[in-house]
Design a protein around this motif. Sequence first.
Motif, PDB file in Angstrom:
ATOM      1  N   PHE A 187      -6.647 -23.733  -1.706  1.00 17.36           N
ATOM      2  CA  PHE A 187      -5.263 -23.280  -1.681  1.00 17.36           C
ATOM      3  C   PHE A 187      -4.877 -22.600  -2.990  1.00 17.36           C
ATOM      4  CE2 PHE A 187      -5.041 -25.869   2.057  1.00 17.36           C
ATOM      5  CZ  PHE A 187      -3.975 -25.382   2.792  1.00 17.36           C
ATOM      6  N   THR A 188      -5.404 -23.094  -4.116  1.00 19.65           N
ATOM      7  CA  THR A 188      -5.112 -22.484  -5.412  1.00 19.65           C
ATOM      8  C   THR A 188      -5.696 -21.084  -5.489  1.00 19.65           C
ATOM      9  OG1 THR A 188      -5.012 -24.637  -6.494  1.00 19.65           O
ATOM     10  CG2 THR A 188      -5.402 -22.733  -7.905  1.00 19.65           C
ATOM     11  N   VAL A 189      -6.945 -20.926  -5.077  1.00 18.50           N
ATOM     12  CA  VAL A 189      -7.570 -19.601  -5.081  1.00 18.50           C
ATOM     13  C   VAL A 189      -6.790 -18.656  -4.168  1.00 18.50           C
ATOM     14  CG1 VAL A 189      -9.639 -18.308  -4.394  1.00 18.50           C
ATOM     15  CG2 VAL A 189      -9.859 -20.398  -5.746  1.00 18.50           C
ATOM     16  N   ALA A 190      -6.390 -19.129  -3.010  1.00 17.61           N
ATOM     17  CA  ALA A 190      -5.614 -18.296  -2.086  1.00 17.61           C
ATOM     18  C   ALA A 190      -4.286 -17.875  -2.715  1.00 17.61           C
ATOM     19  CB  ALA A 190      -5.368 -19.030  -0.776  1.00 17.61           C
ATOM     20  N   GLY A 191      -3.584 -18.828  -3.328  1.00 14.73           N
ATOM     21  CA  GLY A 191      -2.300 -18.521  -3.952  1.00 14.73           C
ATOM     22  C   GLY A 191      -2.423 -17.549  -5.105  1.00 14.73           C
ATOM     23  N   VAL A 192      -3.427 -17.741  -5.952  1.00 13.38           N
ATOM     24  CA  VAL A 192      -3.645 -16.842  -7.085  1.00 13.38           C
ATOM     25  C   VAL A 192      -4.026 -15.448  -6.589  1.00 13.38           C
ATOM     26  CG1 VAL A 192      -5.155 -16.370  -9.067  1.00 13.38           C
ATOM     27  CG2 VAL A 192      -4.194 -18.655  -8.742  1.00 13.38           C
ATOM     28  N   ALA A 193      -4.855 -15.393  -5.564  1.00 21.33           N
ATOM     29  CA  ALA A 193      -5.254 -14.089  -5.020  1.00 21.33           C
ATOM     30  C   ALA A 193      -4.050 -13.336  -4.465  1.00 21.33           C
ATOM     31  CB  ALA A 193      -6.326 -14.273  -3.942  1.00 21.33           C
ATOM     32  N   VAL A 194      -3.193 -14.016  -3.721  1.00 21.56           N
ATOM     33  CA  VAL A 194      -1.981 -13.373  -3.196  1.00 21.56           C
ATOM     34  C   VAL A 194      -1.120 -12.867  -4.350  1.00 21.56           C
ATOM     35  CG1 VAL A 194       0.229 -13.814  -2.038  1.00 21.56           C
ATOM     36  CG2 VAL A 194      -1.887 -14.569  -0.984  1.00 21.56           C
ATOM     37  N   ALA A 195      -0.937 -13.702  -5.370  1.00 27.52           N
ATOM     38  CA  ALA A 195      -0.122 -13.307  -6.524  1.00 27.52           C
ATOM     39  C   ALA A 195      -0.730 -12.128  -7.272  1.00 27.52           C
ATOM     40  CB  ALA A 195       0.049 -14.493  -7.470  1.00 27.52           C
ATOM     41  N   PRO A 217      -3.081 -34.946  -8.940  1.00 26.96           N
ATOM     42  CA  PRO A 217      -2.673 -34.758 -10.335  1.00 26.96           C
ATOM     43  C   PRO A 217      -3.193 -33.441 -10.917  1.00 26.96           C
ATOM     44  CG  PRO A 217      -3.475 -36.994  -9.991  1.00 26.96           C
ATOM     45  CD  PRO A 217      -3.776 -36.218  -8.732  1.00 26.96           C
ATOM     46  N   HIS A 218      -2.334 -32.783 -11.673  1.00 27.34           N
ATOM     47  CA  HIS A 218      -2.656 -31.544 -12.387  1.00 27.34           C
ATOM     48  C   HIS A 218      -2.922 -30.363 -11.457  1.00 27.34           C
ATOM     49  CE1 HIS A 218      -2.834 -34.187 -15.812  1.00 27.34           C
ATOM     50  NE2 HIS A 218      -3.775 -34.895 -15.220  1.00 27.34           N
ATOM     51  N   ALA A 219      -2.494 -30.455 -10.221  1.00 24.57           N
ATOM     52  CA  ALA A 219      -2.679 -29.361  -9.264  1.00 24.57           C
ATOM     53  C   ALA A 219      -1.318 -28.783  -8.889  1.00 24.57           C
ATOM     54  CB  ALA A 219      -3.383 -29.872  -8.009  1.00 24.57           C
ATOM     55  N   ALA A 220      -1.311 -27.508  -8.557  1.00 22.34           N
ATOM     56  CA  ALA A 220      -0.082 -26.868  -8.087  1.00 22.34           C
ATOM     57  C   ALA A 220       0.342 -27.521  -6.779  1.00 22.34           C
ATOM     58  CB  ALA A 220      -0.319 -25.377  -7.879  1.00 22.34           C
ATOM     59  N   PRO A 221       1.638 -27.613  -6.529  1.00 29.05           N
ATOM     60  CA  PRO A 221       2.113 -28.207  -5.271  1.00 29.05           C
ATOM     61  C   PRO A 221       1.586 -27.438  -4.046  1.00 29.05           C
ATOM     62  CG  PRO A 221       3.904 -27.981  -6.840  1.00 29.05           C
ATOM     63  CD  PRO A 221       2.733 -27.230  -7.405  1.00 29.05           C
ATOM     64  N   MET A 222       0.967 -28.163  -3.151  1.00 30.32           N
ATOM     65  CA  MET A 222       0.360 -27.558  -1.967  1.00 30.32           C
ATOM     66  C   MET A 222       1.372 -26.796  -1.118  1.00 30.32           C
ATOM     67  SD  MET A 222      -2.526 -27.335  -0.166  1.00 30.32           S
ATOM     68  CE  MET A 222      -3.508 -28.731  -0.618  1.00 30.32           C
ATOM     69  N   ASP A 223       2.588 -27.343  -0.984  1.00 30.58           N
ATOM     70  CA  ASP A 223       3.571 -26.658  -0.146  1.00 30.58           C
ATOM     71  C   ASP A 223       3.961 -25.308  -0.739  1.00 30.58           C
ATOM     72  OD1 ASP A 223       4.878 -28.068  -2.219  1.00 30.58           O
ATOM     73  OD2 ASP A 223       6.676 -28.374  -1.028  1.00 30.58           O
ATOM     74  N   GLU A 224       4.002 -25.205  -2.063  1.00 34.56           N
ATOM     75  CA  GLU A 224       4.315 -23.928  -2.701  1.00 34.56           C
ATOM     76  C   GLU A 224       3.180 -22.929  -2.533  1.00 34.56           C
ATOM     77  OE1 GLU A 224       5.552 -24.513  -6.770  1.00 34.56           O
ATOM     78  OE2 GLU A 224       7.016 -26.055  -6.181  1.00 34.56           O
ATOM     79  N   LEU A 225       1.945 -23.402  -2.657  1.00 32.62           N
ATOM     80  CA  LEU A 225       0.796 -22.517  -2.454  1.00 32.62           C
ATOM     81  C   LEU A 225       0.750 -22.005  -1.022  1.00 32.62           C
ATOM     82  CD1 LEU A 225      -1.885 -24.572  -4.415  1.00 32.62           C
ATOM     83  CD2 LEU A 225      -0.851 -22.400  -5.128  1.00 32.62           C
ATOM     84  N   LEU A 226       0.970 -22.901  -0.070  1.00 30.36           N
ATOM     85  CA  LEU A 226       0.972 -22.501   1.333  1.00 30.36           C
ATOM     86  C   LEU A 226       2.077 -21.495   1.612  1.00 30.36           C
ATOM     87  CD1 LEU A 226      -0.102 -22.716   4.205  1.00 30.36           C
ATOM     88  CD2 LEU A 226       1.293 -24.786   4.497  1.00 30.36           C
ATOM     89  N   ALA A 227       3.259 -21.735   1.060  1.00 30.37           N
ATOM     90  CA  ALA A 227       4.378 -20.808   1.263  1.00 30.37           C
ATOM     91  C   ALA A 227       4.047 -19.429   0.706  1.00 30.37           C
ATOM     92  CB  ALA A 227       5.645 -21.363   0.621  1.00 30.37           C
ATOM     93  N   SER A 228       3.388 -19.372  -0.436  1.00 25.95           N
ATOM     94  CA  SER A 228       3.051 -18.071  -1.021  1.00 25.95           C
ATOM     95  C   SER A 228       2.037 -17.322  -0.170  1.00 25.95           C
ATOM     96  CB  SER A 228       2.545 -18.222  -2.461  1.00 25.95           C
ATOM     97  OG  SER A 228       1.264 -18.802  -2.501  1.00 25.95           O
ATOM     98  N   VAL A 229       1.089 -18.052   0.403  1.00 23.86           N
ATOM     99  CA  VAL A 229       0.107 -17.390   1.273  1.00 23.86           C
ATOM    100  C   VAL A 229       0.777 -16.933   2.565  1.00 23.86           C
ATOM    101  CG1 VAL A 229      -2.076 -17.610   2.508  1.00 23.86           C
ATOM    102  CG2 VAL A 229      -1.817 -18.667   0.262  1.00 23.86           C
TER     103      VAL A 229
END
Length: 120
Positions: A23-31, A59-71
């Motif tokens: 999810f982090t890679v997906a969110g960063v790629a979209v951004a 812990p220490h991870a971006a919130p999953m719901d925010e990453l999903l929303a960005s994708v």
Amino acid sequence: MANKLVIKVTAGADAPERCSQAFTVAGVAVASGVEVSLWLTGESAWFALPGRAAEFELPHAAPMDELLASVLEGGRVTLCTQCAARRDISERDVIEGVRIAGAQVFVSEIMPEGVRALVY
């Protein structure tokens, strides 16, 4: 350089670090302006349901719901047909913007030149 990134995430709460990485890679790629297609398979299928991503904690991870929303806003999210069926999830159950599709669609997304696929 690839102009599209297809990510298939197979892990959910059962493997939180692997799931979060996808999810982090997906969110960063979209951004970053990359065209992203995120596929939810296996235990990650549950994140297609409203509220499930908000329940995920690491812990220490971006919130999953925010990453999903960005994708969802800047890319595409697909729930695997078979994975949905195994969990009795239908189109009426999923978050708005999530589609349900199968292997044929996945293959058609990863085959064109310039597409990169990652599996988590």
